[in-house]
Design a protein around this motif. Structure first.
Motif, PDB file in Angstrom:
ATOM      1  N   GLN A  78       0.890  -1.401   0.063  1.00  0.00           N
ATOM      2  CA  GLN A  78       0.074   0.216   0.019  1.00  0.00           C
ATOM      3  C   GLN A  78       0.448   1.272  -0.590  1.00  0.00           C
ATOM      4  O   GLN A  78       2.086   1.234   0.200  1.00  0.00           O
ATOM      5  N   LEU A  79       0.805   2.474  -0.779  1.00  0.00           N
ATOM      6  CA  LEU A  79       1.131   3.660  -0.913  1.00  0.00           C
ATOM      7  C   LEU A  79       1.600   4.338   0.909  1.00  0.00           C
ATOM      8  O   LEU A  79       0.207   4.560   2.059  1.00  0.00           O
ATOM      9  N   PRO A  80       2.509   4.236   1.532  1.00  0.00           N
ATOM     10  CA  PRO A  80       2.951   4.632   2.448  1.00  0.00           C
ATOM     11  C   PRO A  80       2.049   5.550   2.909  1.00  0.00           C
ATOM     12  O   PRO A  80       2.034   6.953   1.612  1.00  0.00           O
ATOM     13  N   SER A  81       1.953   6.500   4.070  1.00  0.00           N
ATOM     14  CA  SER A  81       1.864   7.747   4.518  1.00  0.00           C
ATOM     15  C   SER A  81       2.958   7.583   5.958  1.00  0.00           C
ATOM     16  O   SER A  81       2.969   7.088   6.640  1.00  0.00           O
ATOM     17  N   LEU A  82       3.312   8.552   6.259  1.00  0.00           N
ATOM     18  CA  LEU A  82       3.549   9.425   7.558  1.00  0.00           C
ATOM     19  C   LEU A  82       2.768   8.504   8.492  1.00  0.00           C
ATOM     20  O   LEU A  82       3.625   9.089  10.044  1.00  0.00           O
ATOM     21  N   ALA A  83       2.004   8.852   8.195  1.00  0.00           N
ATOM     22  CA  ALA A  83       0.682   8.791   9.910  1.00  0.00           C
ATOM     23  C   ALA A  83       0.518   7.556  10.394  1.00  0.00           C
ATOM     24  O   ALA A  83       1.244   7.516  11.971  1.00  0.00           O
ATOM     25  N   LEU A  85       1.989   3.120  10.833  1.00  0.00           N
ATOM     26  CA  LEU A  85       3.056   2.960  10.840  1.00  0.00           C
ATOM     27  C   LEU A  85       2.792   1.197  10.280  1.00  0.00           C
ATOM     28  O   LEU A  85       3.173   0.299  10.637  1.00  0.00           O
ATOM     29  N   ASN A  86       1.907   1.058  10.446  1.00  0.00           N
ATOM     30  CA  ASN A  86       0.886  -0.174   9.843  1.00  0.00           C
ATOM     31  C   ASN A  86      -0.098  -0.482   8.622  1.00  0.00           C
ATOM     32  O   ASN A  86      -0.600  -1.119   7.745  1.00  0.00           O
ATOM     33  N   ASP A  87       0.277   0.167   7.493  1.00  0.00           N
ATOM     34  CA  ASP A  87      -0.284   0.061   6.479  1.00  0.00           C
ATOM     35  C   ASP A  87       0.127   0.103   5.378  1.00  0.00           C
ATOM     36  O   ASP A  87       0.805  -0.067   4.262  1.00  0.00           O
ATOM     37  N   ILE A  88       1.534  -1.235   5.500  1.00  0.00           N
ATOM     38  CA  ILE A  88       2.362  -1.553   4.723  1.00  0.00           C
ATOM     39  C   ILE A  88       2.148  -2.544   3.649  1.00  0.00           C
ATOM     40  O   ILE A  88       2.517  -1.874   2.563  1.00  0.00           O
ATOM     41  N   GLY A  89       0.726  -3.386   3.930  1.00  0.00           N
ATOM     42  CA  GLY A  89       0.356  -3.594   2.865  1.00  0.00           C
ATOM     43  C   GLY A  89       1.209  -5.337   2.980  1.00  0.00           C
ATOM     44  O   GLY A  89       1.475  -5.760   3.715  1.00  0.00           O
ATOM     45  N   GLY A  90       1.834  -5.896   0.920  1.00  0.00           N
ATOM     46  CA  GLY A  90       2.031  -7.116   1.640  1.00  0.00           C
ATOM     47  C   GLY A  90       3.281  -6.918   0.011  1.00  0.00           C
ATOM     48  O   GLY A  90       3.930  -5.502   0.498  1.00  0.00           O
ATOM     49  N   ILE A  91       4.093  -7.581   0.136  1.00  0.00           N
ATOM     50  CA  ILE A  91       5.198  -7.518  -1.225  1.00  0.00           C
ATOM     51  C   ILE A  91       5.100  -8.906  -1.800  1.00  0.00           C
ATOM     52  O   ILE A  91       6.100  -9.110  -2.664  1.00  0.00           O
ATOM     53  N   THR A 245      12.746   2.667  -9.982  1.00  0.00           N
ATOM     54  CA  THR A 245      12.026   2.906  -8.618  1.00  0.00           C
ATOM     55  C   THR A 245      10.825   1.971  -8.243  1.00  0.00           C
ATOM     56  O   THR A 245      11.223   0.542  -9.285  1.00  0.00           O
ATOM     57  N   ILE A 246      10.706   1.781  -7.258  1.00  0.00           N
ATOM     58  CA  ILE A 246      10.071   0.938  -6.694  1.00  0.00           C
ATOM     59  C   ILE A 246       8.433   0.769  -7.523  1.00  0.00           C
ATOM     60  O   ILE A 246       7.956   1.401  -7.162  1.00  0.00           O
ATOM     61  N   SER A 247       7.978  -0.740  -7.634  1.00  0.00           N
ATOM     62  CA  SER A 247       7.078  -0.719  -8.059  1.00  0.00           C
ATOM     63  C   SER A 247       5.924  -1.146  -7.428  1.00  0.00           C
ATOM     64  O   SER A 247       6.136  -1.962  -6.352  1.00  0.00           O
ATOM     65  N   ASN A 248       4.651  -0.739  -7.065  1.00  0.00           N
ATOM     66  CA  ASN A 248       3.999  -1.360  -6.533  1.00  0.00           C
ATOM     67  C   ASN A 248       2.764  -1.726  -7.245  1.00  0.00           C
ATOM     68  O   ASN A 248       1.606  -2.195  -6.762  1.00  0.00           O
ATOM     69  N   LEU A 249       2.566  -2.304  -8.157  1.00  0.00           N
ATOM     70  CA  LEU A 249       1.998  -2.873  -9.283  1.00  0.00           C
ATOM     71  C   LEU A 249       2.137  -4.295  -9.489  1.00  0.00           C
ATOM     72  O   LEU A 249       3.861  -4.994  -9.712  1.00  0.00           O
ATOM     73  N   TRP A 250       1.305  -4.985  -9.558  1.00  0.00           N
ATOM     74  CA  TRP A 250       1.877  -6.239 -10.355  1.00  0.00           C
ATOM     75  C   TRP A 250       3.011  -6.733 -11.739  1.00  0.00           C
ATOM     76  O   TRP A 250       2.290  -6.044 -12.726  1.00  0.00           O
TER      77      TRP A 250
END
Lengths: 311, 320
Positions: A78-83, A85-91, A245-250
């Protein structure tokens, strides 16, 4: 030292014997001391070695275990936010990229490595000796250099970063490892077996396929697994060629940029988001687990091989 | 009567001999496949070396000897002088060896002779596992665990101990040549332990028992029997570790601070030949790509020589 007894003159023999005994006990005491110090130093060395190495293992487990789980391995980041800590999603996409790149690298490297090993095992002609030296030097070649090579020939000519360029760099790292292991495994096949098959009228290709290869298979497999374990964790050559760049897509298409796990660790470790910096440990633990599975199966195979050979 | 040899070139009459002859000739394709594959691999390696030389050539001709002895490296425009990078590469490797060689050799001997049988297997597995841990993980550990330790504990301590004098002066922000050297030493430690343990295991047990029967103490057996007997192989293990330290890229790039400057102290940031390629190559512009390839060439020559030496040493130890 007793010099006089009852006013008699000193006995030189007795005196000498006592002197010898004293010196001997002193020497033994000194040698025991020195030996204790030396063995003590060895223990100290072992403990000093285990502290940082243990710290690496502990950090991996301590900071990584909470991420492990099916959704971490399969979901998209998931797109990270500074707010939060636990919204990382998966890899999931990084796992997919690692699987695609390393499977393809294996497909390229295994046949070439095995055949080069077979060629090397067949004798010591001048080209074979030269190739053997090349293989050994390539085993220790810094992997980043293969990244430069893959960049010049694939990224530049294809005008795009791609997974396939990483496949090329990694397979070139794998071939020497596989070839070396295969050569040793082929040479360990008793020549009586090979000669018996030849004497029965089998062709060399058939001897290689049906006699030499089956009995060398465990050794070859050990080398393949070790090479894969090395390739899976390689970062430097991959970093140069899979895309900045780090990809966030399949993406399952190796002709396009990909983000395999080592690259993700590198990116997350330097991230400005605390959640990504923390998640780097989850990726690291996943990667180390994969490497451990590969090296352990390689060790199990070679241990079993040794047992069978001795029995 | 003589039996015709199957390899003779004379025309043979019998069916069996004919089949043997044909089977021998019909294996040419197999040998061709072997040779062709070996030649293909050799050709790719030649292409690999050639591509780096070719890319580096413009930088070599335009910078000349300054490429090696020049003191400044300015990304993008030049000049490209690799002296700071070479010095940082050598100094991080030296720091790594200072720690890893004594500790590694001591651990190898302790593992082989001192540790109780029951612990030996697990510890040896742990060492081999750590030799396989990817370098990016060591880099991550360096950033997350070692940098705070350096900032809060080690750097203030060393600086206080020496009154901020050389080589423990300068910025105390963790990322430094010293940290890169220490992370490297931890990375090459498993390699040195695993290889030198294999070498020590080849010392004939009779020699050790002979020394013990003559009244030698354990310490004397280590220093006067095992080390001299295994000397060549141990040296090979050390050189192998050196080669790994010289070429290590990612872990160093993560902790050294990526700054191509001549180091002022152990606390200054730096960049090694390998690490600057990793950091700069992706966003290099203009003539820098060629200069980075020239660094790759320097690195290739150095590590090629070191590894060739290590192989020669270990092979000599194995055949003796």
């Amino acid at each position: 030292m007793s010099s006089t007894i009852n006013g008699l003159p000193p006995d030189p023999i007795l005196e000498r014997r006592e002197l010898i005994q004293l010196r001997a006990s002193q020497t033994i005491a000194r040698r025991t001391m020195v030996s204790r110090v030396v063995t003590g130093l060895l223990w100290v060395g072992l403990v000093i070695a285990l502290i940082p190495l243990g710290s690496v293992v502990l950090a991996l487990i301590d900071k990584g275990v909470r991420f492990l789980g099916w959704s971490f391995l399969t979901a998209l980041p998931q797109l990270p936010s500074l707010a939060s800590l636990n919204d990382i999603g998966g890899i999931g996409n990084a796992v997919a990229a690692t699987l695609v790149i390393d499977a393809l690298a294996g497909l390229v490297a295994v046949p070439i490595g095995v055949v080069v090993g077979l060629y090397l095992s067949q004798g010591s002609s001048r080209p074979a000796n030269f190739l053997r030296t090349v293989v050994e030097i390539m085993t220790g070649m810094p992997s980043i250099l293969l990244g430069v090579f893959a960049y010049e020939y694939f990224v530049v000519t294809m005008k795009s970063y791609s997974g396939i360029a990483a496949v090329i760099a990694l397979s070139m790292l794998m071939v020497p490892v596989i070839a070396k292991a295969a050569e040793l495994a082929f040479m360990a096949v008793p020549s009586s077996l090979r000669e018996a098959a030849l004497a029965l009228g089998a062709r060399e290709s058939r001897v290689a396929r049906q006699v030499v290869f089956p009995s060398a298979l465990p050794g070859v497999l050990t080398g393949v697994l070790l090479a894969l374990a090395r390739a899976v964790g390689e970062t430097a050559p991959v970093l140069l060629v899979v895309g900045p760049t780090i990809s966030n897509l399949w993406n399952w298409n190796p002709l396009k940029p990909m983000t395999p796990m080592p690259m993700l660790i590198f990116g997350y470790a330097n991230s400005q988001y605390p959640s990504q910096r923390a998640a780097a440990w989850g990726v690291a633990l996943t990667l180390v687990a994969l490497v451990v599975i590969l090296t352990t199966s390689s060790r199990l195979i070679s241990a079993r091989m040794r047992r069978e050979r001795h029995s | 009567m003589t039996i015709p040899s199957p390899v003779s070139e004379r025309p043979l009459k019998s069916d069996v001999a004919e089949r043997i002859r044909r089977s021998a000739t019909s294996d040419r394709p197999f040998r061709y496949v072997l040779r062709a594959t070996a030649a293909l691999f050799g050709a790719v390696i030649v292409l690999f070396v050639w591509s780096i030389v070719k890319t580096a050539w413009p930088a070599i001709t335009s910078n000349g000897i300054n490429l090696i002895i020049g003191r400044t490296w300015i990304a993008g425009s030049g000049p490209y002088g690799a002296l700071p990078l070479i010095i940082d590469t050598l100094s991080t490797t030296a720091i790594a060896l200072i720690f890893a060689v004594p500790v590694g050799l001591a651990s190898a001997m302790a593992l082989q002779f001192q540790v109780p049988q029951r612990l030996r297997g697990p510890l040896a597995s742990l060492v081999e596992l750590l030799a396989a841990v990817p370098s990016v993980v060591y880099g991550l550990w360096g950033i997350a665990v070692m940098v705070p330790f350096f900032i809060n504990t080690l750097e203030p301590f060393l600086s206080h101990l020496t009154g901020s004098s050389w080589p423990f002066n300068g910025p105390q922000d963790g990322f430094s040549i010293l940290l890169a050297g220490i992370v490297l030493s931890i990375m090459i430690l498993p390699t040195i332990v695993a290889v030198s343990r294999d070498v020590i295991a080849t010392v004939p047990i009779e020699v050790v028992e002979g020394a013990l029967s003559l009244g030698a103490t354990r310490g004397q057996v280590f220093s006067k029997v095992i080390i001299p007997t295994a000397r060549t192989g141990l040296l090979g293990a050390i050189v192998l570790g050196t080669g790994r330290a010289l070429g290590e890229t990612i872990a160093v790039a993560m902790v050294i601070g990526s700054n191509a400057q001549l180091p002022h102290s152990l606390f200054s940031s730096g960049a090694t030949l390998a690490s600057i390629i990793a950091v700069e190559f992706g966003n290099s512009v203009g003539s820098e790509g060629s200069a980075l390839a020239a660094l790759a060439l320097i690195l290739m020559v150095i590590t090629g020589l070191v590894n060739w030496g290590a192989r020669a040493l270990t092979r000599r130890a194995a055949t003796r």
